[in-house]
Design an enzyme around this catalytic site. Sequence first.
Site, mmCIF file in Angstrom:
data_model
loop_
_atom_site.group_PDB
_atom_site.id
_atom_site.type_symbol
_atom_site.label_atom_id
_atom_site.label_comp_id
_atom_site.label_asym_id
_atom_site.label_seq_id
_atom_site.Cartn_x
_atom_site.Cartn_y
_atom_site.Cartn_z
ATOM 1 N N ASP A 108 0.916 -1.233 0.081
ATOM 2 C CA ASP A 108 -0.239 -0.077 -0.009
ATOM 3 C C ASP A 108 1.052 1.223 -0.015
ATOM 4 O OD1 ASP A 108 -1.609 2.213 0.582
ATOM 5 O OD2 ASP A 108 -2.656 1.186 2.342
ATOM 6 N N TYR B 218 0.321 0.473 15.083
ATOM 7 C CA TYR B 218 -0.559 0.187 13.951
ATOM 8 C C TYR B 218 -0.279 1.127 12.649
ATOM 9 C CZ TYR B 218 -4.507 0.181 11.173
ATOM 10 O OH TYR B 218 -5.549 0.279 10.203
ATOM 11 N N LYS C 12 -3.618 -2.549 7.929
ATOM 12 C CA LYS C 12 -3.385 -4.224 7.894
ATOM 13 C C LYS C 12 -2.438 -4.687 6.783
ATOM 14 C CE LYS C 12 -5.575 -6.300 11.130
ATOM 15 N NZ LYS C 12 -4.679 -6.557 12.436
HETATM 16 P P1 13P Z 1 -6.223 8.678 10.250
HETATM 17 O O1 13P Z 1 -7.508 9.466 9.750
HETATM 18 O O2 13P Z 1 -6.081 9.390 11.621
HETATM 19 O O3 13P Z 1 -5.103 8.357 9.372
HETATM 20 O O4 13P Z 1 -6.804 7.195 10.881
HETATM 21 C C1 13P Z 1 -7.755 6.466 10.325
HETATM 22 C C2 13P Z 1 -7.497 5.391 9.439
HETATM 23 O O5 13P Z 1 -7.835 5.475 8.231
HETATM 24 C C3 13P Z 1 -6.674 4.543 9.941
HETATM 25 O O6 13P Z 1 -5.795 3.955 8.850
HETATM 26 P P1 13P Z 2 -5.324 -0.139 4.783
HETATM 27 O O1 13P Z 2 -4.359 -1.407 5.600
HETATM 28 O O2 13P Z 2 -5.816 -1.256 3.633
HETATM 29 O O3 13P Z 2 -4.476 0.692 4.540
HETATM 30 O O4 13P Z 2 -6.442 0.029 5.698
HETATM 31 C C1 13P Z 2 -6.415 0.723 6.897
HETATM 32 C C2 13P Z 2 -7.175 1.043 7.589
HETATM 33 O O5 13P Z 2 -7.129 1.665 8.558
HETATM 34 C C3 13P Z 2 -8.652 0.982 7.037
HETATM 35 O O6 13P Z 2 -9.739 1.536 7.908
HETATM 36 MG MG MG Z 3 -4.136 2.044 3.203
HETATM 37 MG MG MG Z 4 -5.092 -2.112 1.886
#
Ligand code: 13P
Ligand code: 13P
Ligand code: MG
Ligand code: MG
Length: 364
Positions: free
Chosen positions: A12, A228, A231
């Site tokens: 990603d 974190y 994923k």
């Molecule tokens: P942020 O909007 O703070 O990056 O977190 C929300 C999210 O999408 C987690 O990956």
């Molecule tokens: P990704 O791992 O696909 O970037 O997703 C992150 C996330 O926080 C989705 O809510």
């Molecule tokens: Mg992402």
């Molecule tokens: Mg992803």
Amino acid sequence: MAKVTLSVIKADIGGFPGHSSMHPALMELAKRELTKVKGKLIKDFRVLHCGDDLELIMTHSKGVDNKEIHKLAWDTFKKGTEEAKKLKLYGAGQDLLKDTFSGNVKGMGPGVAEMTFEERKSEPIMIFMADKTEPGAWNYALYKMFADPFSTAGLVIDPNMHGGFTFEVHDLFEHKKVMLKCPDEIYDMLALIGQPSRYVIKYVFRNSDKEIAASTSTQRLSLLAGRYVGKDDPVMIVRAQSGLPAVGEVLEPFSFPYTVAGWMRGSHHGPFMPVGFCDARPSRFDGPPRVICAGFQLSGGMLEGPADMFSDVSFDNARNMANDVADYLRRHGPFEPHRLSADEMEYTTLPDVLKKLGPRFKKL
Ligand code: 13P
Ligand code: 13P
Ligand code: MG
Ligand code: MG
């Protein structure tokens, strides 16, 4: 016969918009980069995406864990990240945990599934790519494909599969592996792989001749980064037919949208929804978690395909069930088991919350 290596390397490097999908500019850039070395370093390639994950599918003769191939992927992701930054895509460079390449993308953020084999008279290959979930998400499907005769008829009917398969299971916490020979050891194996956050099937081999049948990516970003970082969104390669599960047997496990960890903020359980390529753009609550399958026939190392395997009405019921399960789980809001267990949250957000509240906790 010369052996061929199939490498699926993904990362990603920026979402569009948010974490939902892929900007076309990144796909174009990756295609341009790989075209430069097609017929030289690599034989053939395809560039796909599942949600916000860029998937590089490459064939070559360099073997697995090859420095040049991994560097090619890494450099492509790096260049893509520059483009993603220009476009201010979300989480540009999200999965690139290190600054400089150290010889192998393993442990640096991108996910890798690879295998080397002698191409058979006909070589059907299914490449699965997921978004919004973790590597252990393949455990259930691989068990059904290679060990459950109620799913794979060939385990009973086909003399060439009747001897069963051996699974290489990795313990991602302790960095250990164990080989489990099935069907003899299926109960032992299920004891492990039923905990997919920790135990992950890395390879599957046919017992009769040790031929490789499946290979998965086993990165856990949060374990690598200690925080974190999104994923892992794993990939998996499965060979099919002629003494291996038929294509339809390889796909059958996904007719049930089993529950996986991931979804919103990588912190929720949700149904694993099989979709066609055009639906690989998780939107509702950043999900539900998705899987696509690109089908190929290999021909002298060239990739004939992809065929969009889940773009088929026979998976409509799985998708409908997944949407029902999504409705059901969503109503739990922040409650477990929709939200992941505290164990899992420890690798994500819980430590900060506990640190903040620490001084306010009073002894009972
Ligand atoms: P942020 O909007 O703070 O990056 O977190 C929300 C999210 O999408 C987690 O990956
Ligand atoms: P990704 O791992 O696909 O970037 O997703 C992150 C996330 O926080 C989705 O809510
Ligand atoms: Mg992402
Ligand atoms: Mg992803």
